[in-house]
Design a protein around this motif. Structure first.
Motif, PDB file in Angstrom:
ATOM      1  N   LYS A  70       0.835  -1.199   0.000  1.00 47.87           N
ATOM      2  CA  LYS A  70       0.000   0.000   0.000  1.00 47.87           C
ATOM      3  C   LYS A  70       0.872   1.252   0.000  1.00 47.87           C
ATOM      4  N   PRO A  71       1.696   1.408  -1.027  1.00 46.29           N
ATOM      5  CA  PRO A  71       2.658   2.521  -1.014  1.00 46.29           C
ATOM      6  C   PRO A  71       1.999   3.896  -1.026  1.00 46.29           C
ATOM      7  N   LEU A  72       0.827   4.021  -1.666  1.00 45.82           N
ATOM      8  CA  LEU A  72       0.170   5.325  -1.733  1.00 45.82           C
ATOM      9  C   LEU A  72      -0.408   5.756  -0.386  1.00 45.82           C
ATOM     10  N   HIS A  73      -0.618   4.785   0.513  1.00 45.50           N
ATOM     11  CA  HIS A  73      -1.181   5.094   1.831  1.00 45.50           C
ATOM     12  C   HIS A  73      -0.113   5.080   2.919  1.00 45.50           C
ATOM     13  N   TYR A  74       1.162   4.964   2.520  1.00 42.37           N
ATOM     14  CA  TYR A  74       2.229   4.826   3.514  1.00 42.37           C
ATOM     15  C   TYR A  74       2.305   6.047   4.432  1.00 42.37           C
ATOM     16  N   GLY A  75       2.238   7.236   3.851  1.00 47.30           N
ATOM     17  CA  GLY A  75       2.332   8.445   4.667  1.00 47.30           C
ATOM     18  C   GLY A  75       1.170   8.593   5.627  1.00 47.30           C
ATOM     19  N   THR A  76       0.006   8.042   5.255  1.00 46.40           N
ATOM     20  CA  THR A  76      -1.171   8.138   6.127  1.00 46.40           C
ATOM     21  C   THR A  76      -1.129   7.094   7.233  1.00 46.40           C
ATOM     22  N   LEU A  77      -0.805   5.843   6.861  1.00 50.50           N
ATOM     23  CA  LEU A  77      -0.819   4.753   7.832  1.00 50.50           C
ATOM     24  C   LEU A  77       0.406   4.759   8.737  1.00 50.50           C
ATOM     25  N   LEU A  78       1.525   5.239   8.232  1.00 55.89           N
ATOM     26  CA  LEU A  78       2.766   5.201   9.007  1.00 55.89           C
ATOM     27  C   LEU A  78       3.436   6.570   9.027  1.00 55.89           C
ATOM     28  N   GLY A  79       2.697   7.551   9.484  1.00 52.84           N
ATOM     29  CA  GLY A  79       3.288   8.861   9.697  1.00 52.84           C
ATOM     30  C   GLY A  79       4.192   8.854  10.913  1.00 52.84           C
ATOM     31  N   SER A  80       4.799   9.978  11.197  1.00 55.39           N
ATOM     32  CA  SER A  80       5.739  10.045  12.316  1.00 55.39           C
ATOM     33  C   SER A  80       5.064   9.725  13.642  1.00 55.39           C
ATOM     34  N   ARG A  81       3.838  10.195  13.824  1.00 58.36           N
ATOM     35  CA  ARG A  81       3.129   9.929  15.076  1.00 58.36           C
ATOM     36  C   ARG A  81       2.825   8.439  15.234  1.00 58.36           C
ATOM     37  N   ALA A  82       2.375   7.806  14.138  1.00 67.13           N
ATOM     38  CA  ALA A  82       2.060   6.381  14.199  1.00 67.13           C
ATOM     39  C   ALA A  82       3.317   5.554  14.468  1.00 67.13           C
ATOM     40  N   CYS A  83       4.440   5.940  13.856  1.00 64.83           N
ATOM     41  CA  CYS A  83       5.694   5.211  14.075  1.00 64.83           C
ATOM     42  C   CYS A  83       6.134   5.310  15.534  1.00 64.83           C
ATOM     43  N   VAL A  84       6.023   6.495  16.109  1.00 65.36           N
ATOM     44  CA  VAL A  84       6.398   6.684  17.517  1.00 65.36           C
ATOM     45  C   VAL A  84       5.497   5.847  18.420  1.00 65.36           C
ATOM     46  N   HIS A  85       4.207   5.824  18.127  1.00 66.44           N
ATOM     47  CA  HIS A  85       3.273   5.053  18.941  1.00 66.44           C
ATOM     48  C   HIS A  85       3.576   3.558  18.855  1.00 66.44           C
ATOM     49  N   MET A  86       3.869   3.047  17.665  1.00 65.12           N
ATOM     50  CA  MET A  86       4.151   1.626  17.517  1.00 65.12           C
ATOM     51  C   MET A  86       5.463   1.245  18.186  1.00 65.12           C
ATOM     52  N   ALA A  87       6.478   2.091  18.054  1.00 66.16           N
ATOM     53  CA  ALA A  87       7.746   1.825  18.733  1.00 66.16           C
ATOM     54  C   ALA A  87       7.566   1.860  20.245  1.00 66.16           C
ATOM     55  N   ALA A  88       6.793   2.826  20.735  1.00 69.48           N
ATOM     56  CA  ALA A  88       6.528   2.906  22.174  1.00 69.48           C
ATOM     57  C   ALA A  88       5.759   1.681  22.658  1.00 69.48           C
ATOM     58  N   ALA A  89       4.835   1.184  21.822  1.00 66.98           N
ATOM     59  CA  ALA A  89       4.087  -0.026  22.190  1.00 66.98           C
ATOM     60  C   ALA A  89       5.019  -1.232  22.282  1.00 66.98           C
ATOM     61  N   ALA A  90       5.998  -1.319  21.378  1.00 65.63           N
ATOM     62  CA  ALA A  90       6.956  -2.428  21.425  1.00 65.63           C
ATOM     63  C   ALA A  90       7.810  -2.357  22.691  1.00 65.63           C
ATOM     64  N   TRP A  91       8.322  -1.168  23.005  1.00 64.98           N
ATOM     65  CA  TRP A  91       9.122  -0.992  24.222  1.00 64.98           C
ATOM     66  C   TRP A  91       8.274  -1.252  25.464  1.00 64.98           C
ATOM     67  N   GLY A  92       7.048  -0.707  25.488  1.00 68.19           N
ATOM     68  CA  GLY A  92       6.186  -0.885  26.650  1.00 68.19           C
ATOM     69  C   GLY A  92       5.775  -2.327  26.860  1.00 68.19           C
ATOM     70  N   SER A  93       5.470  -3.048  25.780  1.00 69.28           N
ATOM     71  CA  SER A  93       5.098  -4.458  25.896  1.00 69.28           C
ATOM     72  C   SER A  93       6.270  -5.284  26.424  1.00 69.28           C
ATOM     73  N   GLY A  94       7.461  -4.984  25.931  1.00 68.83           N
ATOM     74  CA  GLY A  94       8.641  -5.684  26.438  1.00 68.83           C
ATOM     75  C   GLY A  94       8.879  -5.401  27.911  1.00 68.83           C
ATOM     76  N   PHE A  95       8.658  -4.141  28.321  1.00 67.25           N
ATOM     77  CA  PHE A  95       8.852  -3.768  29.723  1.00 67.25           C
ATOM     78  C   PHE A  95       7.870  -4.513  30.629  1.00 67.25           C
ATOM     79  N   LEU A  96       6.594  -4.531  30.272  1.00 73.46           N
ATOM     80  CA  LEU A  96       5.594  -5.209  31.091  1.00 73.46           C
ATOM     81  C   LEU A  96       5.834  -6.718  31.132  1.00 73.46           C
ATOM     82  N   ASN A  97       6.193  -7.281  30.005  1.00 74.54           N
ATOM     83  CA  ASN A  97       6.472  -8.716  29.941  1.00 74.54           C
ATOM     84  C   ASN A  97       7.645  -9.071  30.845  1.00 74.54           C
ATOM     85  N   ALA A  98       8.709  -8.279  30.776  1.00 71.13           N
ATOM     86  CA  ALA A  98       9.886  -8.542  31.603  1.00 71.13           C
ATOM     87  C   ALA A  98       9.590  -8.323  33.082  1.00 71.13           C
ATOM     88  N   LEU A  99       8.829  -7.277  33.397  1.00 68.51           N
ATOM     89  CA  LEU A  99       8.496  -6.998  34.793  1.00 68.51           C
ATOM     90  C   LEU A  99       7.680  -8.136  35.401  1.00 68.51           C
TER      91      LEU A  99
END
Length: 270
Positions: A70-99
Motif C-alpha cells: 500500500k505505497p500510496l497510503h504509507y504516509g497516512t498509515l505510518l506517519g511520524s506519530r504512528a511510528c512513535v506510537h508503535m515503537a513505544a508499544a513495542a518498548w512498553g510491551s517488552g517492559f511489562l512482559n519482563a516486569l
C-alpha cells in the motif's frame, strides 16, 4: 524504516551490554559470582530488551507490508506519530512482559543451591533451583502465555510476508521486484536468525542437554543476533559493500601473488 532501525540498534546494543560485560569481568577477575539484585536486574534487562526487539521486528514487518502493498497510503498509515506510537508499544510491551516474569521468578523460594549452569542469569536456569511446585507452575504458565503471544506475532509476520511476496511477484518490472526483495531481505534474515536461535535455545530436548551445549546455544541466541543485525542491514549500503570488497580483493590478489608461478597460472586460468 530508519526510525525503526534506530530503535533496533538501541535494543541490540542494550541486550549485548546486559550480559557480556559482567561475564567478561568475571573472566578477568577469575570469579563466577553475581549478587542477587544484580541477577534480578540482568534477568529483567535481558528479557525486556529481547521481548521489545521481537515486538519491534513484528512492527517492522507491518512497515514493510504497507511500504510494498500500500505505497500510496504509507504516509497516512505510518506517519511520524504512528511510528512513535508503535515503537513505544513495542518498548512498553517488552517492559511489562519482563516486569511480570522477573517479579514472579524472583518471588520463588530457592532451595536447590545458588549455582547457575550459565554465563548469565536466565529464567529457565533459575527455575531449576526452585523448590515450590505451585510457584514453579505459575511461572511455567506465564511462559506458556508469553509463548502464545510470541506465536501470534510470528503468525502476523508470516502473513505479512505472504502478502508482500504476492505483491512483489505481480510487479511487471524486474527492477521493481529486485528493489522490493532487497528492501525486505535484511528484515527477513534478522527475523529468521532471531526466531531460529531462540527456538533452538528453549525448545531443544532435555535429553541432549549438556553444560557445553547449553553455553553454546545461549551464546547463539543472546550474542549472535545483536552482533550480526547491524552488519545485515548495513550490507544494503553500496558504499559499505565497496569498502569491504576492496580489502577482500586485495587479500585475494596478495595470496595469489605469493603462490608458485605454476599454481598462480592455474589459479588465473580457473
Amino acid at each position: 524504516m530508519y526510525f525503526f532501525l534506530l530503535n533496533l540498534s538501541f535494543l541490540d546494543l542494550g541486550s549485548v551490554s546486559t550480559t557480556l560485560p559482567k561475564s567478561m569481568a568475571n573472566s578477568l577477575w577469575d570469579t563466577r559470582a553475581i549478587s542477587y539484585k544484580g541477577c534480578a536486574a540482568q534477568v529483567f534487562g535481558f528479557f525486556f530488551l529481547l521481548s521489545a526487539e521481537y515486538f519491534l521486528l513484528t512492527v517492522m514487518s507491518y512497515d514493510r507490508y504497507v511500504a510494498i502493498c500500500k505505497p500510496l497510503h504509507y504516509g497516512t498509515l505510518l506517519g511520524s506519530r504512528a511510528c512513535v506510537h508503535m515503537a513505544a508499544a513495542a518498548w512498553g510491551s517488552g517492559f511489562l512482559n519482563a516486569l511480570l516474569h522477573t517479579a514472579n521468578t524472583f518471588s520463588l523460594p530457592l532451595c536447590q543451591g545458588n549455582a547457575l549452569d550459565q554465563f548469565f542469569c536466565e529464567i529457565p536456569q533459575i527455575l531449576r533451583l526452585s523448590c515450590s511446585d505451585s510457584d514453579y507452575h505459575r511461572e511455567v504458565w506465564l511462559i506458556a502465555f508469553s509463548s502464545f503471544l510470541l506465536l501470534g506475532c510470528f503468525v502476523f509476520i508470516v502473513l505479512s510476508y505472504v502478502q508482500i511476496f504476492r505483491a512483489v511477484l505481480s510487479f511487471p518490472s524486474e527492477q521493481g521486484r529486485h528493489k522490493a526483495f532487497s528492501t525486505c531481505l535484511p528484515h527477513l534474515v534478522v527475523v529468521s536468525l532471531f526466531i531460529s536461535t531462540a527456538m533452538v535455545a528453549y525448545l531443544k530436548p532435555p535429553s541432549i542437554s549438556s553444560p557445553l551445549l547449553n553455553l553454546m546455544v545461549s551464546l547463539l541466541y543472546s550474542v549472535v543476533p545483536p552482533a550480526v543485525n547491524p552488519l545485515i542491514y548495513s550490507m544494503r549500503n553500496q558504499e559499505l559493500k565497496d569498502a569491504l570488497r576492496k580489502p577482500v580483493t586485495g587479500c585475494l590478489s596478495a595470496a595469489i601473488g605469493c603462490l608458485p608461478s605454476s599454481a598462480a597460472d592455474s589459479q588465473r586460468l580457473s
